[in-house]
Design a protein around this motif. Structure first.
Motif, mmCIF file in Angstrom:
data_model
loop_
_atom_site.group_PDB
_atom_site.id
_atom_site.type_symbol
_atom_site.label_atom_id
_atom_site.label_comp_id
_atom_site.label_asym_id
_atom_site.label_seq_id
_atom_site.Cartn_x
_atom_site.Cartn_y
_atom_site.Cartn_z
ATOM 1 N N THR A 286 0.822 -1.210 0.000
ATOM 2 C CA THR A 286 0.000 0.000 0.000
ATOM 3 C C THR A 286 0.859 1.265 0.000
ATOM 4 O O THR A 286 0.366 2.354 0.261
ATOM 5 C CB THR A 286 -0.950 0.046 1.217
ATOM 6 N N GLY A 287 2.136 1.109 -0.322
ATOM 7 C CA GLY A 287 3.022 2.274 -0.344
ATOM 8 C C GLY A 287 2.692 3.204 -1.497
ATOM 9 O O GLY A 287 1.930 2.873 -2.401
ATOM 10 N N THR A 288 3.275 4.400 -1.453
ATOM 11 C CA THR A 288 3.026 5.369 -2.513
ATOM 12 C C THR A 288 4.230 6.285 -2.684
ATOM 13 O O THR A 288 4.991 6.513 -1.735
ATOM 14 C CB THR A 288 1.748 6.192 -2.211
ATOM 15 N N LYS A 289 4.416 6.765 -3.902
ATOM 16 C CA LYS A 289 5.487 7.725 -4.200
ATOM 17 C C LYS A 289 4.897 8.826 -5.052
ATOM 18 O O LYS A 289 4.224 8.542 -6.035
ATOM 19 C CB LYS A 289 6.588 7.061 -5.044
ATOM 20 N N ASN A 290 5.112 10.072 -4.670
ATOM 21 C CA ASN A 290 4.597 11.196 -5.457
ATOM 22 C C ASN A 290 5.682 12.226 -5.666
ATOM 23 O O ASN A 290 6.428 12.538 -4.743
ATOM 24 C CB ASN A 290 3.487 11.935 -4.697
ATOM 25 N N LYS A 315 2.418 10.239 -9.767
ATOM 26 C CA LYS A 315 2.280 9.397 -8.588
ATOM 27 C C LYS A 315 2.287 7.922 -8.936
ATOM 28 O O LYS A 315 1.858 7.517 -10.016
ATOM 29 C CB LYS A 315 1.048 9.780 -7.783
ATOM 30 N N GLU A 316 2.780 7.170 -8.010
ATOM 31 C CA GLU A 316 2.772 5.729 -8.129
ATOM 32 C C GLU A 316 2.124 5.215 -6.854
ATOM 33 O O GLU A 316 2.520 5.566 -5.753
ATOM 34 C CB GLU A 316 4.207 5.203 -8.250
ATOM 35 N N ILE A 350 6.804 -1.230 -4.099
ATOM 36 C CA ILE A 350 5.462 -1.174 -4.692
ATOM 37 C C ILE A 350 5.419 -2.200 -5.819
ATOM 38 O O ILE A 350 6.050 -2.037 -6.848
ATOM 39 C CB ILE A 350 5.129 0.236 -5.212
ATOM 40 N N GLU A 351 4.700 -3.299 -5.567
ATOM 41 C CA GLU A 351 4.572 -4.363 -6.566
ATOM 42 C C GLU A 351 3.198 -4.244 -7.223
ATOM 43 O O GLU A 351 2.487 -3.281 -7.021
ATOM 44 C CB GLU A 351 4.701 -5.736 -5.868
ATOM 45 N N THR A 352 2.777 -5.249 -7.954
ATOM 46 C CA THR A 352 1.427 -5.243 -8.511
ATOM 47 C C THR A 352 0.448 -5.712 -7.441
ATOM 48 O O THR A 352 0.835 -6.494 -6.580
ATOM 49 C CB THR A 352 1.326 -6.180 -9.724
#
Lengths: 798, 185
Positions: A286-290, A315-316, A350-352
């Motif tokens: 559930t991670g995120t990168k913006n 964003k990812e 962050i995987e699928t």
């Protein structure tokens, strides 16, 4: 006009005289708009005792002026004083135009809420609230307003909802550009960097016709700050860190302003989180990168100016690994399992399944004022949205997006504001827009949204009229024409089963391949909207608002063209080419009192929506992959009504109380059941201690309770599970139980450097680490919501 | 100064128009007619079982309209050697998906269950980690009876597991059920 607190003084040209101190400057002071004389304006020669006051005809005379450069100061009650340099060469007569009407420039001077329209029912988030949500999303910040909720997919994909309506029914206006970012999707959060805005206004009704006729739910106006025309360089930096997700944000902005009216702003931030944690387990993936940035520059004077703006959101987002399911039996296992099937240790990876979204928005806006008429504004903008969704796939395909869409939108919209006539404010303009969607080839998967070109043209006119000092009415009308030209492959069997070969033979291209047929669906829609508003101010700070809005919306591409398995959600989603437009009539009233000691607002509303489009489970279908629920878009008549109540009470000089309640009921009148995915009744209580003398120390405790939803449509069903040779119950409808969350906030400000200040905040969310699930979270079948979070924020203004 | 500003504005507007036109024309690759083929489709499962005497039973599930068909009956108290074949018949010629599953054997596993309790199915193949895959199987019948046989293919299940698809986790790629019959000769 409520906004007349300040007038901006404006002076063009200047004149002159000869030797000695015997020369005279005569002139008149008149209103810029209606050229009526202004009495009692003070005209003073700086550094002297020489001054004059304009008479009843606006005339003045300055005598005994010397042969040199002089600086005069022109002021009037409520005016921001302006100083002008004049080179005197001869006796002269000068016309000085003063501006009494307030427009955007007043935000520089007056720190008050400016409504989109004086008669609209809206609530705003100020800079402070936005700061509090610096590392969260637009939806999270808006959730603090009564009547606003959100449709979530996990904790990072948050779609704002106004009175139960979201996605295509809300217009999100970023810096006066309407956001187009594949907003039809439930799992597509708006691509807005909350840190780029200064104030966010939520209009709870279809009352702002300037941006479109389809605001069935309302509008969210995200506004940048207007800067004072002084020579200055300032900025701020924010650092925020959270224990849950072990991440946060670094945000900085720098602003340069000039006395000449030019300004420039640059802002950027980076945000990253790892796996979030529910009270009992990690929410794996559930991670995120913006990475977000925005640039603005422009020139603002009273008479003319321009603004150029560019923003970039990249964003990812990881999506809960356990939410990837294959068929309905996997869903049943997930619902019946107390814990998600995948709970790994904390990771930033962050995987699928995951999404990556890139959104560019650029606009340029220019305005010019015309004496005795008003203000002409022209705006041109474009946006590019590239969305990729990656799913867990077989055979090394996980690195190939399963959805890859590129949406390009460009529009041109001039607006003419006519404010020359006293007590009238008229806005009129038109819109031209082109949109192109490209389902990028190479996904190895049928695109949900096909390639299409869309053309829009619209026209509107709105008028606000001040009846007297205490009351105001407004009315408006808008017409939009839209044409969509799509290109899509249908399975011949589906095409014929839906009777499309009879209804739309003209769409068939004649090209077939295997069992598919290429079609070119083409539709035109005409939509109308109108509004009527009334405001009355009473003594004791009471205000009454009433608003009626008519809005209509054409079906979005997903409602028209969906026809297959939505992979990660394991459901078949079916749209229809036969849908007609949705039309809403929304009545909303509000009784408000704005008072330091005791303020409140009570806003009941009623929304009747004809041909309301909703996606509901209707059937199950068995395929080689097992059983899937079939969700179909349906068009029903709907009714949504409720009330929002807000209370502010000052208990003592240092303690205050805020509370709000939102009640809502949504009914599907066609099927005589409740509407799906409507927010539950909820209430918020907050007690705040504020000590201005002790470094502005603020300590507050808050509580939010969301009640179990009693009225919900029951779409539960049974499915046969062959491996256990029995039927199992698929409970996809029952809402989760009531939950209460408690939070703690504290902040203090300290002086830093000469003029700057340092603000430190410490917050705790979900204080008691409560395990709960929310009805409006699409992933509620799979995992609990977030557990306790400690947050530390440092903001430095310089 | 005033004129200069409005000139700047006009220039800027022009620049934006031109750049956006360029963007549109560059990207407008007119791929409207491109037909995206669903690549991960499995349309057909063929489970072929053969005993030592050359008697065969074939279980076929065809998602393109054929549904579930069974040719032949199982003979009681007999051991069969079974092989699964997965096909994508939307391609011409049909694509064999079995190899793809075999290559990713550590991420996949077949599960077999029958309502006829006498039937025992064992997996005869293993992945790189030594865990069963289930493309190659042995099926042993007991008494006569009628019932169903279900084949489930899981993607990313927990491996090793207790042999039941319900407890193996992962997501389901295939789930088909056949009506079968075990008879005395």
């Amino acid at each position: 006009m409520k906004n007349i607190f300040v007038a901006i003084c404006f002076l063009i040209n200047a004149v002159v005289i000869s030797q000695n101190c015997e020369y005279t400057l005569k002139g008149e002071v008149i209103d810029f708009h209606n050229t009526t004389p202004i009495e009692n304006a003070a005209i003073k020669v700086l550094n002297t005792n020489n001054y004059a006051v304009s008479d009843i005809n606006g005339k003045f005379t300055l005598k005994n002026l010397c042969n040199k450069n002089i600086t005069i100061e022109v002021s009037h009650i409520g005016c921001e004083t302006q100083t002008i340099s004049i080179e005197l060469k001869e006796n002269a007569f000068e016309t000085i135009l003063l501006e009494h009407h307030l427009d955007e420039l007043n935000e520089v001077v007056v720190n008050t809420t400016i409504r989109a329209e004086n008669t609209s029912i809206s609530q705003s988030l100020k800079q402070k609230t936005i700061d509090d949500f610096t590392d969260k999303s637009l939806g999270d910040a808006l959730n603090t307003i009564s009547g606003i909720s959100s449709l979530n997919s996990g904790s990072t994909i948050v779609k704002p909802m106004i009175h139960g309506l979201h996605s295509s029914r809300l217009l999100i206006i970023n810096n006066s550009v309407r956001l187009f970012d594949q907003e039809w999707g439930d799992e597509h959060a708006p691509n807005i960097d909350i840190n780029a805005s200064n104030s966010i206004e939520v209009v709870k009704g279809a009352t702002s016709l300037r941006y479109g006729s389809d605001a069935i739910g309302g509008l969210i106006l995200i506004k940048p700050k207007k800067y004072a025309t002084t020579d200055s360089l300032f900025g701020s930096s924010t650092l925020s860190f959270n224990s849950n997700g072990l991440g946060g944000i670094v945000n900085s902005e720098l602003i340069k302003t000039y006395k000449s009216g030019f300004y420039g702003k640059i802002q950027a931030n980076y945000k990253q989180f790892g796996d979030f944690k529910a009270p009992d387990y990690y929410l794996t993936n559930t991670g995120t990168k913006n990475l977000n940035a925005s640039f603005a520059f422009g020139y603002n004077s009273f008479e003319q100016g321009f603004d150029a703006y560019y923003s970039f959101v990249n964003k990812e987002l990881g999506i809960l690994a356990s939410s990837h399911i294959g068929n309905v039996n996997d869903l049943v296992s997930a619902i019946n399992s107390p814990e998600p099937r995948i709970t790994e240790d904390f990771s930033y990876a962050i995987e699928t399944p995951r999404q990556t979204v890139l959104h560019h928005l650029a606009k340029v806006e220019a305005y010019k004022r015309f004496k005795g008429l008003g203000k002409l504004t022209a705006q041109y903008d474009f946006q590019i949205n590239r969305r990729k969704e990656f799913d867990t796939r077989r055979g090394d395909r996980s690195s190939i997006p399963v959805i890859d869409l590129r949406l390009f939108t460009t529009s041109f919209q001039p607006n003419l504001l006519i404010d020359a006539v006293n007590n009238w404010k008229i806005n009129t303009g038109f819109l031209l827009r082109f949109q192109e969607n490209n389902a990028v080839f190479g996904t190895g998967s049928n695109p949900i949204i096909p390639d299409y070109d869309k053309y829009d043209a619209g026209f509107y006119a709105t008028a606000e009229h001040q009846l007297n000092l205490f009351s105001e009415i407004s009315a408006g009308f808008r017409y939009d024409f839209s044409k969509i030209e799509a290109s899509k492959w249908y399975e011949i069997e589906d095409w014929e089963n839906n009777n499309y070969d009879q209804l739309f033979p003209e769409f068939e291209s004649g090209t077939t391949e295997n069992s598919d047929i290429l079609t070119f669906p083409e539709f035109t829609f005409q939509t109308y909207s109108a509004n009527l508003g009334y405001t009355k101010h009473y003594q004791n700070d009471f205000e009454l608002f009433f608003n009626y809005g008519l809005a209509s919306r054409m079906p979005n591409p997903s409602e028209l063209f969906s026809d297959g398995l939505h992979h990660s959600t394991a459901r078949i989603e079916i749209g229809k080419l036969t849908f007609t437009k949705e039309t809403a009539h929304k009545f909303i009233g509000s009784l408000q009192r704005k008072h330091q000691n005791f303020g409140f607002s009570i806003s009941p509303y009623f929304n009747y929506i004809k041909n309301y489009l909703q996606l509901v489970p209707v059937d199950i279908e068995t395929t080689i992959r097992g059983t899937f629920p079939v969700w179909e878009y349906q068009q029903d008549d709907a009714r949504i009504y409720g009330v929002d109540v807000d209370i502010d009470k000052k208990i003592s000089s240092k303690f205050s109380y805020n509370g709000s309640i939102s009640l809502l009921q949504g009914d599907n009148l066609t099927d005589d059941v409740a509407l799906i995915h409507m927010p539950s009744s909820n209430f918020i209580n907050k007690i705040t201690y504020y000590n201005k003398d002790l470094n502005q120390l603020t300590i507050s405790l808050n509580q939010k309770t969301v009640l179990h939803k009693e009225n919900y449509p029951d779409y539960n069903f049974y499915t046969y599970n062959a491996t256990i040779d029995d039927y199992v119950y698929v409970d996809i409808s029952t809402p989760p139980s009531t939950y209460s969350l408690f939070g703690f906030n504290s902040s203090a400000s300290f002086k830093a450097f000469k003029t700057g200040n340092l603000k430190i905040e410490f917050n705790i969310e979900n204080f008691f680490n409560t395990s709960y699930r929310e009805y409006l979270n699409r992933l509620r079948y799979f995992a609990d919501e977030l557990g306790r979070n400690f947050n530390l924020k440092i903001k430095l203004n310089y | 100064m005033k004129n200069l500003n409005s000139l700047k504005t006009v220039k800027l507007l022009a620049l934006f128009f031109i750049s956006s036109l360029a963007l549109v024309s560059c990207s407008n690759d007119d791929d409207h007619d491109d037909h995206e083929h669903e690549e991960e489709v499995i349309t057909t499962i063929i489970y072929t079982l053969e005993d030592d005497n050359g008697n065969t039973v074939t279980l076929t599930y065809d998602d393109l309209g054929g549904g579930s068909t069974v040719s032949g009956s199982f003979i009681a108290n007999t051991t069969y050697t079974g092989t699964i074949q997965l096909l994508n018949e939307t391609e011409d010629p049909a694509e064999d998906i079995t190899e793809e599953v075999e290559e990713e054997g550590d991420e996949h596993e077949f599960f077999y269950t029958s309502t006829i309790s006498d039937i025992v199915i064992t997996k005869d193949d293993v992945d790189d980690d030594g865990n069963p895959i289930g493309i190659e199987t042995s099926l042993t019948t007991g008494d006569a009876g009628t019932g169903s046989l279900t084949i489930v293919l899981k993607h990313e299940p927990t491996k090793p597991n207790d042999g039941s698809s319900d407890n193996a986790g992962g997501s389901t790629d295939l789930e088909v059920t056949f009506a079968i019959e075990v008879v005395f000769t």
